[in-house]
Design a protein around this motif. Sequence first.
Motif, PDB file in Angstrom:
ATOM      1  N   THR A   1      14.094 -14.538 -21.227  1.00 26.86           N
ATOM      2  CA  THR A   1      15.298 -13.869 -21.714  1.00 26.86           C
ATOM      3  C   THR A   1      16.319 -14.900 -22.163  1.00 26.86           C
ATOM      4  N   ARG A   2      16.654 -14.869 -23.449  1.00 31.24           N
ATOM      5  CA  ARG A   2      17.563 -15.875 -23.996  1.00 31.24           C
ATOM      6  C   ARG A   2      18.971 -15.712 -23.415  1.00 31.24           C
ATOM      7  N   GLY A   3      19.507 -16.785 -22.836  1.00 34.83           N
ATOM      8  CA  GLY A   3      20.869 -16.779 -22.326  1.00 34.83           C
ATOM      9  C   GLY A   3      21.058 -16.072 -20.999  1.00 34.83           C
ATOM     10  N   GLY A   4      19.975 -15.610 -20.407  1.00 33.95           N
ATOM     11  CA  GLY A   4      20.098 -14.886 -19.149  1.00 33.95           C
ATOM     12  C   GLY A   4      19.311 -15.552 -18.034  1.00 33.95           C
ATOM     13  N   MET A   5      19.121 -14.820 -16.941  1.00 37.28           N
ATOM     14  CA  MET A   5      18.343 -15.299 -15.818  1.00 37.28           C
ATOM     15  C   MET A   5      17.331 -14.234 -15.452  1.00 37.28           C
ATOM     16  N   MET A   6      16.064 -14.626 -15.356  1.00 37.80           N
ATOM     17  CA  MET A   6      15.038 -13.681 -14.922  1.00 37.80           C
ATOM     18  C   MET A   6      14.286 -14.274 -13.736  1.00 37.80           C
ATOM     19  N   LEU A   7      13.892 -13.394 -12.835  1.00 38.50           N
ATOM     20  CA  LEU A   7      13.152 -13.827 -11.659  1.00 38.50           C
ATOM     21  C   LEU A   7      11.665 -13.874 -11.977  1.00 38.50           C
ATOM     22  N   ILE A   8      10.990 -14.915 -11.519  1.00 42.94           N
ATOM     23  CA  ILE A   8       9.560 -15.080 -11.742  1.00 42.94           C
ATOM     24  C   ILE A   8       8.878 -15.388 -10.415  1.00 42.94           C
ATOM     25  N   ASP A   9       7.546 -15.234 -10.395  1.00 41.50           N
ATOM     26  CA  ASP A   9       6.811 -15.583  -9.179  1.00 41.50           C
ATOM     27  C   ASP A   9       6.334 -17.030  -9.276  1.00 41.50           C
ATOM     28  N   GLU A  10       5.669 -17.482  -8.217  1.00 41.35           N
ATOM     29  CA  GLU A  10       5.282 -18.891  -8.167  1.00 41.35           C
ATOM     30  C   GLU A  10       4.271 -19.243  -9.255  1.00 41.35           C
ATOM     31  N   ALA A  11       3.364 -18.322  -9.577  1.00 42.55           N
ATOM     32  CA  ALA A  11       2.375 -18.577 -10.628  1.00 42.55           C
ATOM     33  C   ALA A  11       3.047 -18.742 -11.988  1.00 42.55           C
ATOM     34  N   GLN A  12       4.018 -17.862 -12.287  1.00 43.48           N
ATOM     35  CA  GLN A  12       4.755 -17.989 -13.541  1.00 43.48           C
ATOM     36  C   GLN A  12       5.537 -19.291 -13.591  1.00 43.48           C
ATOM     37  N   ALA A  13       6.115 -19.683 -12.455  1.00 42.30           N
ATOM     38  CA  ALA A  13       6.886 -20.924 -12.400  1.00 42.30           C
ATOM     39  C   ALA A  13       6.007 -22.114 -12.757  1.00 42.30           C
ATOM     40  N   LYS A  14       4.796 -22.129 -12.238  1.00 42.85           N
ATOM     41  CA  LYS A  14       3.878 -23.229 -12.541  1.00 42.85           C
ATOM     42  C   LYS A  14       3.486 -23.226 -14.019  1.00 42.85           C
ATOM     43  N   GLU A  15       3.265 -22.033 -14.580  1.00 40.59           N
ATOM     44  CA  GLU A  15       2.849 -21.920 -15.979  1.00 40.59           C
ATOM     45  C   GLU A  15       3.953 -22.403 -16.925  1.00 40.59           C
ATOM     46  N   ILE A  16       5.183 -21.927 -16.699  1.00 36.99           N
ATOM     47  CA  ILE A  16       6.292 -22.315 -17.571  1.00 36.99           C
ATOM     48  C   ILE A  16       6.595 -23.796 -17.423  1.00 36.99           C
ATOM     49  N   TYR A  17       6.591 -24.283 -16.194  1.00 41.58           N
ATOM     50  CA  TYR A  17       6.887 -25.696 -15.959  1.00 41.58           C
ATOM     51  C   TYR A  17       5.882 -26.594 -16.681  1.00 41.58           C
ATOM     52  N   ALA A  18       4.609 -26.206 -16.643  1.00 41.22           N
ATOM     53  CA  ALA A  18       3.569 -27.013 -17.283  1.00 41.22           C
ATOM     54  C   ALA A  18       3.772 -27.110 -18.795  1.00 41.22           C
ATOM     55  N   ALA A  19       4.394 -26.073 -19.386  1.00 41.81           N
ATOM     56  CA  ALA A  19       4.582 -26.042 -20.837  1.00 41.81           C
ATOM     57  C   ALA A  19       5.920 -26.634 -21.280  1.00 41.81           C
ATOM     58  N   MET A  20       6.831 -26.850 -20.354  1.00 42.70           N
ATOM     59  CA  MET A  20       8.154 -27.367 -20.704  1.00 42.70           C
ATOM     60  C   MET A  20       8.079 -28.813 -21.179  1.00 42.70           C
ATOM     61  N   GLY A  21       9.095 -29.201 -21.953  1.00 41.03           N
ATOM     62  CA  GLY A  21       9.197 -30.579 -22.392  1.00 41.03           C
ATOM     63  C   GLY A  21       9.660 -31.479 -21.267  1.00 41.03           C
ATOM     64  N   ALA A  22       9.943 -32.739 -21.618  1.00 40.52           N
ATOM     65  CA  ALA A  22      10.420 -33.698 -20.618  1.00 40.52           C
ATOM     66  C   ALA A  22      11.630 -33.119 -19.890  1.00 40.52           C
ATOM     67  N   ALA A  23      11.598 -33.155 -18.573  1.00 39.99           N
ATOM     68  CA  ALA A  23      12.621 -32.467 -17.776  1.00 39.99           C
ATOM     69  C   ALA A  23      13.287 -33.408 -16.787  1.00 39.99           C
ATOM     70  N   ILE A  24      14.474 -32.995 -16.356  1.00 40.15           N
ATOM     71  CA  ILE A  24      15.136 -33.662 -15.246  1.00 40.15           C
ATOM     72  C   ILE A  24      15.302 -32.654 -14.121  1.00 40.15           C
ATOM     73  N   GLU A  25      15.208 -33.125 -12.897  1.00 34.61           N
ATOM     74  CA  GLU A  25      15.320 -32.260 -11.724  1.00 34.61           C
ATOM     75  C   GLU A  25      16.595 -32.599 -10.975  1.00 34.61           C
ATOM     76  N   ILE A  26      17.406 -31.571 -10.741  1.00 32.71           N
ATOM     77  CA  ILE A  26      18.694 -31.747 -10.084  1.00 32.71           C
ATOM     78  C   ILE A  26      18.877 -30.615  -9.083  1.00 32.71           C
ATOM     79  N   SER A  27      19.316 -30.939  -7.897  1.00 27.02           N
ATOM     80  CA  SER A  27      19.615 -29.888  -6.925  1.00 27.02           C
ATOM     81  C   SER A  27      20.681 -28.972  -7.501  1.00 27.02           C
ATOM     82  N   GLY A  28      20.434 -27.673  -7.457  1.00 26.09           N
ATOM     83  CA  GLY A  28      21.347 -26.741  -8.092  1.00 26.09           C
ATOM     84  C   GLY A  28      21.537 -25.469  -7.280  1.00 26.09           C
TER      85      GLY A  28
END
Length: 332
Positions: free
Chosen positions: A33-60
């Motif tokens: 969802t563009r500009g919003g926040m959507m909840l995902i499960d752990e499998a989706q998190a792994k899938e999206i993360y694997a496809a993302m570009g170079a990232a930085i990790e920050i406690s948020g």
Amino acid sequence: MSQTGLDVVGVGNAIVDVLAKADDAFLSAHDITRGGMMLIDEAQAKEIYAAMGAAIEISGGSAANTTACVASFGGAAGFVGKVADDTLGEIFRHDLRALGVEFETAPLDKGPATGRCLVNVTPDAQRSMSTFLGAAGHVSVADIDPEQIGRSAITFFEGYLFEGEVPRKAFYKAAEIARSAGRRTALTLSDAGCVERQFAAFNDFIDQHIDILLANDVEAAALFGSDDLDVIAEKAREKCALTAVTLSEKGSLLIPRDGEVVRIDAVNPPQLEDTTGAGDAYAAGLLFGLARGLDLAQAGALGSLAASEIISHFGARPSVSLKDMAGNAGLI
């Protein structure tokens, strides 16, 4: 505040932010969802993360970001949130404590991993968030420390966390403690989707327990049923002692129950890089100012200043001292 007191204690999601640049095609490909926040499960998190570009990790996490900014202003801040007993959880705890934020919530020893928010930032600096809550959604009544809430000038609740039935009970408990101690409470609506999904419950909680309400214009429209700012102001006065409505580059409105609306100008950043955390930073400046007894115009100006610093770089935590910035601007 006294030497042992807190200006603000935040109750919210303990999340590690993973930020990367993306385009609209990436968002479409992953149904984000563009500009919003959507909840995902752990499998989706792994899938999206694997496809993302170079990232930085920050406690948020929204409320955690706010407490980090309060600390950057030189304020005393605390945080209540749940991480797992894992590597990301330890990173989150270390990062927040290193900023001077009081964070003593016991980690989750059984259950899901520490939560993470995958933030894809498009060229216009808009952030689209996909969140795996994990342990973050397990904040319970047992995690609320009456002593900590009782010595905080303002207890600040994150709307994202309100969606869970168990954390919601923790919100009510903390709010009751704050009220009994003669302290103030604040709530950020977090996302229009949160408002729509929890409309009746949000209204009940606000009506019973909230003194200061924070929202952007879209969230305020969802709560009050109108995008007309005059209508929003009229209804806001009936709802809370103070309502803050942010309007992006148009600044913000502070709407007290009694008195005139105070218009706060936006502070233009040297460059617009990433809007992630702008609302969290605004909340920090506003709440810190109110906790320290500043008037609405001064407190709102601190909010705008903090937001401008955050959007000038990647990530939702300050890259320079907000206290120094505010001092140089003659605000504190």
